[in-house]
Write a protein that holds these residues in place. Structure first.
Motif, PDB file in Angstrom:
ATOM      1  N   GLU A 126     -11.763  51.461 -71.712  1.00  0.00           N
ATOM      2  CA  GLU A 126     -12.689  50.666 -71.077  1.00  0.00           C
ATOM      3  C   GLU A 126     -12.860  50.926 -69.616  1.00  0.00           C
ATOM      4  OE1 GLU A 126     -11.816  46.634 -71.414  1.00  0.00           O
ATOM      5  OE2 GLU A 126     -12.563  46.412 -73.517  1.00  0.00           O
ATOM      6  N   TRP A 127     -13.938  51.092 -68.865  1.00  0.00           N
ATOM      7  CA  TRP A 127     -13.987  51.432 -67.358  1.00  0.00           C
ATOM      8  C   TRP A 127     -14.684  50.411 -66.569  1.00  0.00           C
ATOM      9  CZ3 TRP A 127     -17.682  55.644 -65.704  1.00  0.00           C
ATOM     10  CH2 TRP A 127     -19.040  55.536 -66.343  1.00  0.00           C
ATOM     11  N   SER A 128     -14.571  50.718 -65.418  1.00  0.00           N
ATOM     12  CA  SER A 128     -15.463  49.597 -64.437  1.00  0.00           C
ATOM     13  C   SER A 128     -15.677  50.595 -63.068  1.00  0.00           C
ATOM     14  CB  SER A 128     -14.737  48.512 -64.125  1.00  0.00           C
ATOM     15  OG  SER A 128     -15.226  47.490 -62.929  1.00  0.00           O
ATOM     16  N   PHE A 150     -15.109  45.080 -67.131  1.00  0.00           N
ATOM     17  CA  PHE A 150     -14.982  46.145 -67.812  1.00  0.00           C
ATOM     18  C   PHE A 150     -15.835  46.433 -68.981  1.00  0.00           C
ATOM     19  CE2 PHE A 150     -10.996  46.375 -65.511  1.00  0.00           C
ATOM     20  CZ  PHE A 150     -10.718  47.844 -65.155  1.00  0.00           C
ATOM     21  N   TYR A 193     -13.637  54.910 -59.695  1.00  0.00           N
ATOM     22  CA  TYR A 193     -13.611  54.452 -61.199  1.00  0.00           C
ATOM     23  C   TYR A 193     -12.376  53.839 -61.462  1.00  0.00           C
ATOM     24  CZ  TYR A 193     -17.765  57.341 -61.327  1.00  0.00           C
ATOM     25  OH  TYR A 193     -19.167  57.785 -61.255  1.00  0.00           O
ATOM     26  N   TYR A 194     -12.345  52.586 -62.507  1.00  0.00           N
ATOM     27  CA  TYR A 194     -11.315  51.982 -62.946  1.00  0.00           C
ATOM     28  C   TYR A 194     -11.151  52.126 -64.513  1.00  0.00           C
ATOM     29  CZ  TYR A 194     -11.214  50.266 -58.293  1.00  0.00           C
ATOM     30  OH  TYR A 194     -11.107  50.161 -56.858  1.00  0.00           O
ATOM     31  N   PHE A 195      -9.923  52.227 -65.180  1.00  0.00           N
ATOM     32  CA  PHE A 195      -9.969  52.509 -66.360  1.00  0.00           C
ATOM     33  C   PHE A 195      -8.796  51.595 -67.117  1.00  0.00           C
ATOM     34  CE2 PHE A 195     -11.896  56.247 -64.786  1.00  0.00           C
ATOM     35  CZ  PHE A 195     -12.802  56.660 -65.774  1.00  0.00           C
ATOM     36  N   ARG A 196      -8.885  51.116 -68.395  1.00  0.00           N
ATOM     37  CA  ARG A 196      -7.611  50.545 -68.995  1.00  0.00           C
ATOM     38  C   ARG A 196      -7.965  50.982 -70.523  1.00  0.00           C
ATOM     39  NH1 ARG A 196      -9.436  44.186 -68.530  1.00  0.00           N
ATOM     40  NH2 ARG A 196     -11.311  44.364 -69.888  1.00  0.00           N
ATOM     41  N   ARG A 230      -5.080  47.646 -65.349  1.00  0.00           N
ATOM     42  CA  ARG A 230      -6.171  48.487 -64.862  1.00  0.00           C
ATOM     43  C   ARG A 230      -5.598  49.744 -64.163  1.00  0.00           C
ATOM     44  NH1 ARG A 230      -7.688  48.383 -59.707  1.00  0.00           N
ATOM     45  NH2 ARG A 230      -6.504  46.461 -59.259  1.00  0.00           N
TER      46      ARG A 230
END
Length: 70
Positions: free
Chosen positions: A9-11, A18, A40-43, A58
């Protein structure tokens, strides 16, 4: 139990919801079309034969390198 699927997932903003970017068996996923100098942020989350794990923390901010064909 072996991992059978990954969910990425990303944001784009730190406090934004997300969105799912990828879900499938591959351990790698190339994100295309990222804008330079943009955070960008990912999990990630994985599933085995029993259940989905908890979502990862995150990620730190990720900035694509200007000029990189990401």
């Amino acid at each position: 139990a072996p991992i059978s699927e990954y969910r990425l997932e990303w944001s784009r903003k730190e406090n934004e919801a997300f969105m799912q970017l990828y879900c499938g068996p591959n351990r790698q996923y190339g994100v295309k079309g990222l804008a330079p100098v943009t955070h960008y942020y990912f999990r990630v989350q994985v599933i085995n034969e029993l259940h989905w794990t908890s979502l990862s923390q995150r990620s730190m901010r990720f900035l694509p390198i200007p000029g990189c064909e990401c």
